[in-house]
Design an enzyme around this catalytic site. Structure first.
Site, short mmCIF file in Angstrom:
data_model
loop_
_atom_site.label_atom_id
_atom_site.label_comp_id
_atom_site.label_asym_id
_atom_site.label_seq_id
_atom_site.Cartn_x
_atom_site.Cartn_y
_atom_site.Cartn_z
N ARG A 43 0.81 -1.21 0.00
CA ARG A 43 0.00 0.00 0.00
C ARG A 43 0.86 1.27 0.00
O ARG A 43 0.58 2.20 -0.77
CB ARG A 43 -0.92 0.00 1.23
N ILE A 72 -8.99 4.70 0.11
CA ILE A 72 -8.63 5.65 1.17
C ILE A 72 -7.31 6.31 0.78
O ILE A 72 -6.37 5.63 0.34
CB ILE A 72 -8.45 4.90 2.51
N LEU A 73 -7.23 7.63 0.90
CA LEU A 73 -6.00 8.34 0.57
C LEU A 73 -5.06 8.27 1.78
O LEU A 73 -5.40 8.72 2.87
CB LEU A 73 -6.32 9.79 0.19
N ASN A 91 -13.87 15.87 -1.25
CA ASN A 91 -14.54 14.60 -1.55
C ASN A 91 -16.03 14.82 -1.56
O ASN A 91 -16.56 15.66 -0.82
CB ASN A 91 -14.18 13.56 -0.48
N HIS A 93 -19.67 12.81 -1.02
CA HIS A 93 -20.20 11.57 -0.45
C HIS A 93 -21.72 11.59 -0.57
O HIS A 93 -22.35 12.62 -0.23
CB HIS A 93 -19.77 11.44 1.02
N ALA A 121 -7.65 12.31 7.49
CA ALA A 121 -7.08 10.95 7.54
C ALA A 121 -8.14 9.88 7.75
O ALA A 121 -7.89 8.69 7.55
CB ALA A 121 -6.04 10.86 8.66
N GLY A 122 -9.37 10.31 8.12
CA GLY A 122 -10.41 9.32 8.37
C GLY A 122 -11.20 8.98 7.11
O GLY A 122 -10.92 9.48 6.03
N ASP A 172 -14.42 9.66 5.31
CA ASP A 172 -15.57 10.57 5.23
C ASP A 172 -15.76 11.38 6.51
O ASP A 172 -16.89 11.71 6.89
CB ASP A 172 -16.85 9.77 4.93
C1 GRF Z 1 -21.03 9.23 -6.28
O1 GRF Z 1 -22.35 9.27 -5.74
C2 GRF Z 1 -20.02 9.35 -5.16
O2 GRF Z 1 -20.41 10.21 -4.12
C3 GRF Z 1 -20.01 7.94 -4.67
O3 GRF Z 1 -20.03 7.13 -5.82
C4 GRF Z 1 -20.71 7.86 -6.84
C5 GRF Z 1 -19.77 7.98 -8.01
O4 GRF Z 1 -20.54 8.36 -9.10
N1 GRF Z 1 -18.82 7.67 -3.87
P1 GRF Z 1 -19.82 8.82 -10.48
O5 GRF Z 1 -18.67 7.86 -10.72
O6 GRF Z 1 -19.34 10.25 -10.29
O7 GRF Z 1 -20.92 8.71 -11.49
#
Ligand code: GRF
Length: 201
Positions: free
Chosen positions: A64, A91-92, A106, A108, A141-142, A144
């Site tokens: 990794r 995970i970055l 990011n 979510h 680092a977590g 989301d």
């Molecule tokens: C998005 O809803 C993102 O938040 C989630 O996966 C989806 C990716 O969609 N992690 P796309 O690849 O941008 O169409």
């Protein structure tokens, strides 16, 4: 501002950013798309738009930390002002965060801190919430857990399944992402405690 987008999937969020960056007033351009998956649909969208693409596959690296380093190197080359993780399913790691921390956004598909992780839509549906939504946050680092920049609410309908709900969330999500990536690019991005803010205060 120079944007590098990280993705693993279809790239509907990327598509929205590519549409937005056609307007010079947007103030940001996607200069590269980096994926962990050679088959990510978003790579085809990038190529069609004449945007550079790079694939950094975990399977190509012994461990990794080597992959983390290769990902950072792949992104560094494009000298991004902002890195946008849009459906990137990895995970970055610390090396990446050390180099780009504070400049990684990011998206979510849930109202964090509710329903973090790889199945936020499925988990919200299973829980029975009547309202869910999407969140744009600065990556820490977590998983989301980073400071939140913006959120949008999306109603859950009685006959929703994961696909129908995710599609409705994605409509709100790409609008939220385009708006706030643009503002962060034009106005600057900073973190004050649990909040991420645009503008220089
Ligand atoms: C998005 O809803 C993102 O938040 C989630 O996966 C989806 C990716 O969609 N992690 P796309 O690849 O941008 O169409």
């Amino acid at each position: 501002a120079r944007l590098v987008v990280l993705l693993s999937g279809a790239g509907s969020n990327l598509a929205a950013l590519l549409a937005a960056h056609e307007d010079p007033a947007y103030g940001a351009r996607v200069v590269a798309v980096v994926s962990d998956r050679p088959d990510a649909g978003g790579l085809d969208l990038a190529r069609a738009a004449g945007v550079a693409t790079v694939v950094v596959r975990p399977a190509d690296f012994s461990a990794r930390p080597e992959w983390d380093g290769a990902l950072a190197q792949a992104v560094r080359v494009f000298a991004p002002d902002l890195v946008v993780s849009a459906g990137f399913m990895r995970i970055l790691g610390a090396p990446f965060l050390d180099e780009f921390g504070g400049r990684i956004l990011n998206t979510h598909p849930a109202l964090l801190p509710a329903f973090p992780g790889a199945h936020g839509v499925r988990d919200a549906l299973a829980y029975g919430v009547r309202v869910t939504g999407c969140t744009v946050h600065v990556v820490d680092a977590g998983v989301d857990t980073g400071p939140i920049l913006a959120q949008a609410a999306v109603e859950v309908l009685h006959d929703d399944d994961e696909a129908s709900l995710h599609e409705r969330i994605k409509v709100a999500e790409r609008e939220l992402l385009v708006t706030w990536v643009g503002r962060a690019a034009r106005e600057g991005l900073r973190v004050e405690g649990r909040r991420a803010l645009v503008g220089h205060g």
